[in-house]
Design an enzyme around this catalytic site. Structure first.
Site, PDB file in Angstrom:
ATOM      1  N   LYS A 224       0.837  -1.203   0.000  1.00  0.00           N
ATOM      2  CA  LYS A 224       0.000   0.000   0.000  1.00  0.00           C
ATOM      3  C   LYS A 224       0.875   1.258   0.000  1.00  0.00           C
ATOM      4  CE  LYS A 224      -2.100   2.539   3.199  1.00  0.00           C
ATOM      5  NZ  LYS A 224      -2.066   3.844   2.520  1.00  0.00           N
TER       6      LYS A 224
ATOM      7  N   GLU B 122       9.126  16.165  15.684  1.00  0.00           N
ATOM      8  CA  GLU B 122       9.408  16.182  14.249  1.00  0.00           C
ATOM      9  C   GLU B 122       8.486  17.180  13.541  1.00  0.00           C
ATOM     10  OE1 GLU B 122       8.231  12.719  11.863  1.00  0.00           O
ATOM     11  OE2 GLU B 122      10.205  12.770  10.934  1.00  0.00           O
TER      12      GLU B 122
ATOM     13  N   GLU C 296      10.291   1.664  10.172  1.00  0.00           N
ATOM     14  CA  GLU C 296      11.186   2.795   9.883  1.00  0.00           C
ATOM     15  C   GLU C 296      10.380   4.058  10.133  1.00  0.00           C
ATOM     16  OE1 GLU C 296      14.309   2.456   9.163  1.00  0.00           O
ATOM     17  OE2 GLU C 296      14.297   0.300   8.847  1.00  0.00           O
TER      18      GLU C 296
ATOM     19  N   CYS D 217      13.258  11.849   5.783  1.00  0.00           N
ATOM     20  CA  CYS D 217      13.445  11.416   7.174  1.00  0.00           C
ATOM     21  C   CYS D 217      14.887  11.630   7.625  1.00  0.00           C
ATOM     22  CB  CYS D 217      13.052   9.953   7.309  1.00  0.00           C
ATOM     23  SG  CYS D 217      13.946   8.903   6.152  1.00  0.00           S
TER      24      CYS D 217
HETATM   25  P1  NAD Z   1       2.095   8.116   8.008  1.00  0.00           P
HETATM   26  O1  NAD Z   1       2.500   7.307   9.176  1.00  0.00           O
HETATM   27  O2  NAD Z   1       0.953   9.033   8.154  1.00  0.00           O
HETATM   28  O3  NAD Z   1       1.718   7.158   6.788  1.00  0.00           O
HETATM   29  C1  NAD Z   1       2.624   6.232   6.234  1.00  0.00           C
HETATM   30  C2  NAD Z   1       1.854   5.114   5.567  1.00  0.00           C
HETATM   31  O4  NAD Z   1       1.180   4.366   6.577  1.00  0.00           O
HETATM   32  C3  NAD Z   1       0.767   5.577   4.608  1.00  0.00           C
HETATM   33  O5  NAD Z   1       0.682   4.656   3.549  1.00  0.00           O
HETATM   34  C4  NAD Z   1      -0.480   5.530   5.471  1.00  0.00           C
HETATM   35  O6  NAD Z   1      -1.667   5.371   4.730  1.00  0.00           O
HETATM   36  C5  NAD Z   1      -0.206   4.305   6.317  1.00  0.00           C
HETATM   37  N1  NAD Z   1      -0.852   4.279   7.621  1.00  0.00           N
HETATM   38  C6  NAD Z   1      -1.163   5.319   8.424  1.00  0.00           C
HETATM   39  N2  NAD Z   1      -1.763   4.872   9.541  1.00  0.00           N
HETATM   40  C7  NAD Z   1      -1.810   3.523   9.454  1.00  0.00           C
HETATM   41  C8  NAD Z   1      -2.318   2.495  10.292  1.00  0.00           C
HETATM   42  N3  NAD Z   1      -2.904   2.773  11.437  1.00  0.00           N
HETATM   43  N4  NAD Z   1      -2.194   1.218   9.872  1.00  0.00           N
HETATM   44  C9  NAD Z   1      -1.599   0.918   8.710  1.00  0.00           C
HETATM   45  N5  NAD Z   1      -1.129   1.852   7.864  1.00  0.00           N
HETATM   46  C10 NAD Z   1      -1.224   3.140   8.230  1.00  0.00           C
HETATM   47  O7  NAD Z   1       3.410   8.862   7.521  1.00  0.00           O
HETATM   48  P2  NAD Z   1       3.529   9.925   6.356  1.00  0.00           P
HETATM   49  O8  NAD Z   1       2.950  11.202   6.852  1.00  0.00           O
HETATM   50  O9  NAD Z   1       3.029   9.328   5.088  1.00  0.00           O
HETATM   51  O10 NAD Z   1       5.122  10.057   6.207  1.00  0.00           O
HETATM   52  C11 NAD Z   1       5.898  10.928   6.954  1.00  0.00           C
HETATM   53  C12 NAD Z   1       6.555  10.185   8.106  1.00  0.00           C
HETATM   54  O11 NAD Z   1       7.329   9.098   7.612  1.00  0.00           O
HETATM   55  C13 NAD Z   1       7.529  11.060   8.878  1.00  0.00           C
HETATM   56  O12 NAD Z   1       7.345  10.827  10.246  1.00  0.00           O
HETATM   57  C14 NAD Z   1       8.887  10.553   8.424  1.00  0.00           C
HETATM   58  O13 NAD Z   1       9.933  10.764   9.339  1.00  0.00           O
HETATM   59  C15 NAD Z   1       8.615   9.112   8.226  1.00  0.00           C
HETATM   60  N6  NAD Z   1       9.615   8.494   7.351  1.00  0.00           N
HETATM   61  C16 NAD Z   1      10.540   7.659   7.896  1.00  0.00           C
HETATM   62  C17 NAD Z   1      11.528   7.088   7.099  1.00  0.00           C
HETATM   63  C18 NAD Z   1      12.569   6.155   7.656  1.00  0.00           C
HETATM   64  O14 NAD Z   1      13.243   5.508   6.879  1.00  0.00           O
HETATM   65  N7  NAD Z   1      12.723   6.068   8.956  1.00  0.00           N
HETATM   66  C19 NAD Z   1      11.530   7.354   5.719  1.00  0.00           C
HETATM   67  C20 NAD Z   1      10.556   8.221   5.212  1.00  0.00           C
HETATM   68  C21 NAD Z   1       9.607   8.780   6.024  1.00  0.00           C
END
Ligand code: NAD
Length: 485
Positions: free
Chosen positions: A178, A389, A253, A287
């Site tokens: 997804k 963050e 991650e 990130c």
């Molecule tokens: P998010 O957590 O809102 O969403 C990420 C993904 O998870 C999306 O596909 C979303 O639909 C899904 N999701 C959200 N809630 C869920 C749940 N309860 N169950 C299953 N899936 C769910 O994050 P975002 O806003 O899309 O991305 C930004 C975040 O990602 C920032 O915190 C950033 O630091 C982090 N990030 C981390 C890394 C890393 O490698 N550590 C890399 C890129 C981004």
């Protein structure tokens, strides 16, 4: 091949493109223009159920397909991504708001590299054997897990989506994937590419929808045996709370609040050029961006003056223009969140050195979500601005007097993803590397990536590591076989 983007995207299940069973869709907004450009399936547990059935059906054959054949298919996917770089990059930029030159050079290039890397990686992946002198020999079988779930965020859409899918497929698993509902188009196009490359039906299933409805249905499904997730710490916590009692394998991650530590003896020009990139690339929505800049006191004023000057020179504007250093923030929700964080920084007593406001470029982007790169000083390590963050083009400056103080400030945070250190002194660099609480340390560089290295964070930045053998180990189950002589 022709990569057409329909107005209504479809799920890719069992090798077919089909709409969501509920018939419901979510709007897809181009953040640079704030216009509605399409509809995304609002999938739920019913779509996930069909996808899991398809994946289960495909698993016996895919998991026993020869390594060479898996290599050929995955490598073909990489070639097709490269061949379609222009169109994929345009789709990524329209979804995400990042500059088109960046999508081409980094995002789409790296998506192909991910497939190429794991296509060859699986050909070289070997397991251990442990000899018990003249008694017995043990060998380890590493077998594919079965059906696995891959969930990715919006900041590096195809880049991070493929970073999970490629090792999962290479290891012989079938995947329910997804992408973020905010940036779904390149994931949709990946389905077309996989079909063209000859990936058997059901081996990769791509479902679109929101986290709570579609993402959680993947995590909750009892036949999805492992979850690889990249996203926010909050969503990671929720996913862990569902998956842990079901004893699923988990790779998380999560968020970051990375320190950039600048010592007075560094290569100044290289540090300055790279720190502009590590602070504001992709509108600060990586990130690995360094959002807390720690500067040795003796050069604090010099750094502040030059860094502020160079930041003011960055061009924020239409992501389709070559001249734009920075594009749009990914969504209205995130745009509002970042502006609110800047408001909080002011309330906390922060001094805004530049930026601190939204921007409205002329022409087709006048309604888009743009924020001026922002530098804040005068805030200590415990305030919200330095602990939470923001994930946007916002950095803070803090001075330090010695190595001990630099480490204290750097580690004064719940996150532990990455750190960048600028010094010519190898002893100082090694001391920071050994004492810093992060999973990744860059010395005199930033975002220099070798795909064989372990990638991931400590503390609230996640659990587990991606990359190289770590990813192939995650996507396989180890089974020890002991043979007595
Ligand atoms: P998010 O957590 O809102 O969403 C990420 C993904 O998870 C999306 O596909 C979303 O639909 C899904 N999701 C959200 N809630 C869920 C749940 N309860 N169950 C299953 N899936 C769910 O994050 P975002 O806003 O899309 O991305 C930004 C975040 O990602 C920032 O915190 C950033 O630091 C982090 N990030 C981390 C890394 C890393 O490698 N550590 C890399 C890129 C981004």
């Amino acid at each position: 091949m022709q990569l057409d983007i329909p107005y209504e995207l479809e799920n890719f299940i069992g090798g077919h493109f089909i709409g969501p069973l509920s018939g419901k869709f979510i709007s897809n907004i181009n953040p640079a223009t704030a216009s509605n450009v399409g509809q995304i399936p609002d999938s739920d547990e019913k779509d996930v159920e069909v996808a899991v059935k398809s994946a289960q059906k495909a698993f016996p054959e895919w998991s026993t397909t020869s390594l060479e054949k898996r290599f050929l298919i995955l490598n073909r996917i990489a070639e097709l991504i490269d061949e379609n770089n222009e169109q994929l990059a345009l789709a990524e930029t329209n979804d995400n708001g990042k500059p088109l030159w960046l999508s081409k050079k980094t995002d789409i290039y790296r998506a192909a590299a991910n497939f190429r890397f794991f296509a060859t990686g699986i050909m070289h992946f070997a397991t251990e054997s442990h000899n018990m002198e003249d008694q017995a020999v043990n060998y380890t079988l590493r077998q594919p897990i079965g059906v696995v779930g891959c969930i990715s965020p919006w900041n590096l859409p195809l880049y991070l989506f493929t970073w999970k899918i490629a090792p999962a497929l290479a290891a012989g698993n079938c995947v329910i994937a997804k992408p973020s509902e905010v940036t779904p188009v390149t994931a949709f196009l990946l389905g077309k590419i996989c079909k063209e490359a000859g990936l058997p039906d059901g081996v990769l299933n791509i479902i679109h929808g929101t986290g709570p409805s579609c993402g959680e249905a993947i995590v909750k499904h009892p036949e999805v045996k492992a979850i690889s997730f990249t996203g926010s710490t909050k969503a990671g916590e929720r996913i862990a709370s569902i998956a842990a009692p079901m004893f699923k394998k988990l790779s998380l991650e999560l968020g970051g609040k990375n320190p950039t530590i600048i010592f007075a003896d560094c290569d100044w020009e290289k540090m300055m050029t790279t720190t502009i990139q590590s602070s504001f690339s992709n509108q600060g929505q990586i990130c690995l961006c360094g959002s807390r800049i720690l500067i040795e006191s003796s050069v604090y004023e010099k750094f502040k003056k030059e860094f502020t000057q160079r930041t003011k020179e960055l061009t924020v504007g239409d992501p389709l223009l070559e001249t734009s250093n920075q594009g749009a923030i990914v969504s209205k929700v995130h745009f509002d969140k970042i502006l609110n964080c800047i408001k909080i920084a002011k309330e906390e007593g922060g001094n805004i050195l530049c930026g601190g406001h939204s921007l409205s470029p002329e022409g087709r982007c006048s309604n888009g979500y743009f924020i001026a790169p922002t530098i804040i000083e005068g805030l200590g390590p415990d305030c919200k601005t330095n602990t939470e963050e923001i994930f946007g083009p916002v950095v803070t400056l803090q001075p330090f007097n010695n190595l001990k103080e630099a480490l204290h400030l750097a580690n004064a945070n719940q996150y532990g993803l990455a750190c960048t250190v600028w010094t010519q002194d190898i002893t100082t660099a090694n001391k920071v590397a050994s004492k810093i609480e992060t999973g990744i340390v860059w010395i005199n560089c930033w975002l220099l990536r070798d795909l064989r290295t372990p990638f991931g964070g400590l503390k609230n930045s996640g659990v587990g590591r991606e990359g190289g053998w770590e990813a192939l180990r995650f996507f396989t189950e180890a089974k020890n076989v002991c043979i007595q002589f």
